[in-house]
Scaffold this motif. Sequence first.
Motif, PDB file in Angstrom:
ATOM      1  N   UNK A  85       7.122   4.251   1.383  1.00  0.00           N
ATOM      2  CA  UNK A  85       5.819   4.378   2.030  1.00  0.00           C
ATOM      3  C   UNK A  85       5.676   5.766   2.649  1.00  0.00           C
ATOM      4  N   UNK A  86       4.428   6.227   2.716  1.00  0.00           N
ATOM      5  CA  UNK A  86       4.088   7.484   3.381  1.00  0.00           C
ATOM      6  C   UNK A  86       3.305   7.154   4.641  1.00  0.00           C
ATOM      7  N   UNK A  87       3.741   7.737   5.766  1.00  0.00           N
ATOM      8  CA  UNK A  87       3.042   7.502   7.034  1.00  0.00           C
ATOM      9  C   UNK A  87       2.763   8.844   7.707  1.00  0.00           C
ATOM     10  N   UNK A  88       1.487   9.239   7.707  1.00  0.00           N
ATOM     11  CA  UNK A  88       1.119  10.498   8.357  1.00  0.00           C
ATOM     12  C   UNK A  88       1.054  10.326   9.873  1.00  0.00           C
ATOM     13  N   UNK A  89       1.693  11.248  10.573  1.00  0.00           N
ATOM     14  CA  UNK A  89       1.552  11.387  12.020  1.00  0.00           C
ATOM     15  C   UNK A  89       1.341  12.877  12.275  1.00  0.00           C
ATOM     16  N   UNK A  90       0.116  13.264  12.537  1.00  0.00           N
ATOM     17  CA  UNK A  90      -0.177  14.680  12.705  1.00  0.00           C
ATOM     18  C   UNK A  90       0.514  15.242  13.942  1.00  0.00           C
ATOM     19  N   UNK A  91       0.673  16.556  13.969  1.00  0.00           N
ATOM     20  CA  UNK A  91       1.444  17.226  15.016  1.00  0.00           C
ATOM     21  C   UNK A  91       0.778  17.179  16.379  1.00  0.00           C
ATOM     22  N   UNK A 112       1.365  -6.405  -3.522  1.00  0.00           N
ATOM     23  CA  UNK A 112       0.427  -5.784  -4.461  1.00  0.00           C
ATOM     24  C   UNK A 112      -0.418  -4.685  -3.815  1.00  0.00           C
ATOM     25  N   UNK A 113      -0.387  -4.595  -2.498  1.00  0.00           N
ATOM     26  CA  UNK A 113      -1.228  -3.625  -1.803  1.00  0.00           C
ATOM     27  C   UNK A 113      -0.706  -2.209  -2.007  1.00  0.00           C
ATOM     28  N   UNK A 114      -1.630  -1.276  -2.197  1.00  0.00           N
ATOM     29  CA  UNK A 114      -1.241   0.123  -2.370  1.00  0.00           C
ATOM     30  C   UNK A 114      -1.316   0.930  -1.097  1.00  0.00           C
ATOM     31  N   UNK A 115      -2.010   0.380  -0.081  1.00  0.00           N
ATOM     32  CA  UNK A 115      -2.179   1.149   1.150  1.00  0.00           C
ATOM     33  C   UNK A 115      -2.661   0.222   2.253  1.00  0.00           C
ATOM     34  N   UNK A 116      -2.651   0.739   3.469  1.00  0.00           N
ATOM     35  CA  UNK A 116      -3.114  -0.035   4.612  1.00  0.00           C
ATOM     36  C   UNK A 116      -3.793   0.871   5.619  1.00  0.00           C
ATOM     37  N   UNK A 117      -4.693   0.289   6.419  1.00  0.00           N
ATOM     38  CA  UNK A 117      -5.370   1.016   7.486  1.00  0.00           C
ATOM     39  C   UNK A 117      -5.289   0.208   8.773  1.00  0.00           C
ATOM     40  N   UNK A 118      -4.945   0.894   9.867  1.00  0.00           N
ATOM     41  CA  UNK A 118      -4.896   0.244  11.168  1.00  0.00           C
ATOM     42  C   UNK A 118      -6.005   0.794  12.061  1.00  0.00           C
ATOM     43  N   UNK A 154      -4.229   6.672  10.738  1.00  0.00           N
ATOM     44  CA  UNK A 154      -4.395   5.220  10.678  1.00  0.00           C
ATOM     45  C   UNK A 154      -3.882   4.612   9.384  1.00  0.00           C
ATOM     46  N   UNK A 155      -3.435   5.446   8.449  1.00  0.00           N
ATOM     47  CA  UNK A 155      -3.068   4.961   7.118  1.00  0.00           C
ATOM     48  C   UNK A 155      -1.564   4.870   6.921  1.00  0.00           C
ATOM     49  N   UNK A 156      -1.164   3.921   6.089  1.00  0.00           N
ATOM     50  CA  UNK A 156       0.166   3.889   5.501  1.00  0.00           C
ATOM     51  C   UNK A 156      -0.041   3.655   4.013  1.00  0.00           C
ATOM     52  N   UNK A 157       0.616   4.449   3.179  1.00  0.00           N
ATOM     53  CA  UNK A 157       0.314   4.465   1.754  1.00  0.00           C
ATOM     54  C   UNK A 157       1.596   4.286   0.950  1.00  0.00           C
ATOM     55  N   UNK A 158       1.550   3.389  -0.014  1.00  0.00           N
ATOM     56  CA  UNK A 158       2.667   3.274  -0.941  1.00  0.00           C
ATOM     57  C   UNK A 158       2.729   4.561  -1.770  1.00  0.00           C
ATOM     58  N   UNK A 159       3.895   5.189  -1.838  1.00  0.00           N
ATOM     59  CA  UNK A 159       3.988   6.499  -2.492  1.00  0.00           C
ATOM     60  C   UNK A 159       3.559   6.431  -3.951  1.00  0.00           C
ATOM     61  N   UNK A 160       3.865   5.355  -4.627  1.00  0.00           N
ATOM     62  CA  UNK A 160       3.474   5.227  -6.031  1.00  0.00           C
ATOM     63  C   UNK A 160       1.958   5.224  -6.174  1.00  0.00           C
ATOM     64  N   UNK A 161       1.243   4.606  -5.218  1.00  0.00           N
ATOM     65  CA  UNK A 161      -0.219   4.592  -5.255  1.00  0.00           C
ATOM     66  C   UNK A 161      -0.770   5.977  -4.952  1.00  0.00           C
ATOM     67  N   UNK A 162      -0.162   6.673  -3.993  1.00  0.00           N
ATOM     68  CA  UNK A 162      -0.576   8.047  -3.654  1.00  0.00           C
ATOM     69  C   UNK A 162      -0.463   8.948  -4.874  1.00  0.00           C
TER      70      UNK A 162
END
Length: 274
Positions: A85-91, A112-118, A154-162
């Motif tokens: 998974x990829x999780x962006x946390x900006x500086x 089956x989900x490719x990504x999520x939003x919180x 707010x996103x977490x993304x499955x790397x394969x989907x990205x």
Amino acid sequence: MPVVSVLMTSYNRERYIGAAIESVLNSTYPDFELIITDDRSSDTTVSIAKQFAEKDHRIRVHINEKNLGDYGNRNKVASLATGKYLKYVDADDLIYPWGLELMVGMMEQFPDAGWGLCSLNQDKARPFPFELQPDSAYEYHYLGPGLFNKAPLSAIIRKSAFDEVGGFENIRMAGDFNMWHKLARKHPVVLMPHGLVWYREHDSQEMNDYHRYLQVYQGIIRKYLVENDCPLSPEKIQKALVRLRSSYKREMLRGIATLNKTRALENFRLYRQL
């Protein structure tokens, strides 16, 4: 390989990056790597990041050969990731100690989900987390409470989907809005609650000039709702267009009522173009 790659892009963030890194290191979920890509900062951002990297082997610091800009740097840091998974946390943002653990756990409930939003407001019909298929995700955004306006924090993304959708496009200010449309066309999304991340607001953020890019957002809406293969039915597309036009009309009338000529003209143009 770690389960999640935490991705931090930086450019002249010496005031905030230390707190951002510490928020990641305080995570209750230990199976992560933290990759920091700096976009040629002229302050002490890089030296601060390297001080943390010297003390924790999970941190890697990369300095770009040239300035790539916001979304180019986001793609660069993702290319260095090895996690599932990829999780962006900006500086200049923070993630709560429990944020990674809960976000990864909620994604794992939906293979089956490719990504999520919180950071979403409570849904009236069901508790979080829950999964939306592409047509339901578009309906949730255009005919419901909204979904695609969230920042990468707010996103977490499955790397394969990205990788499948080709990452972010270099669209000034609106690359994330475009990205969520791309991901939602192909992959189910998991919706998650507030209280997992913290978005910092300060004067040097480009979001403060959001109104200057309304035409850019409008172009993305036309691209995914009207011009390409939208997952919504023709009837729901028409309902979405009526709803959008009504919102532009309301904003135009507010601009007239408050003698805000710029606001009135911007929304009149948006109304006519859609």
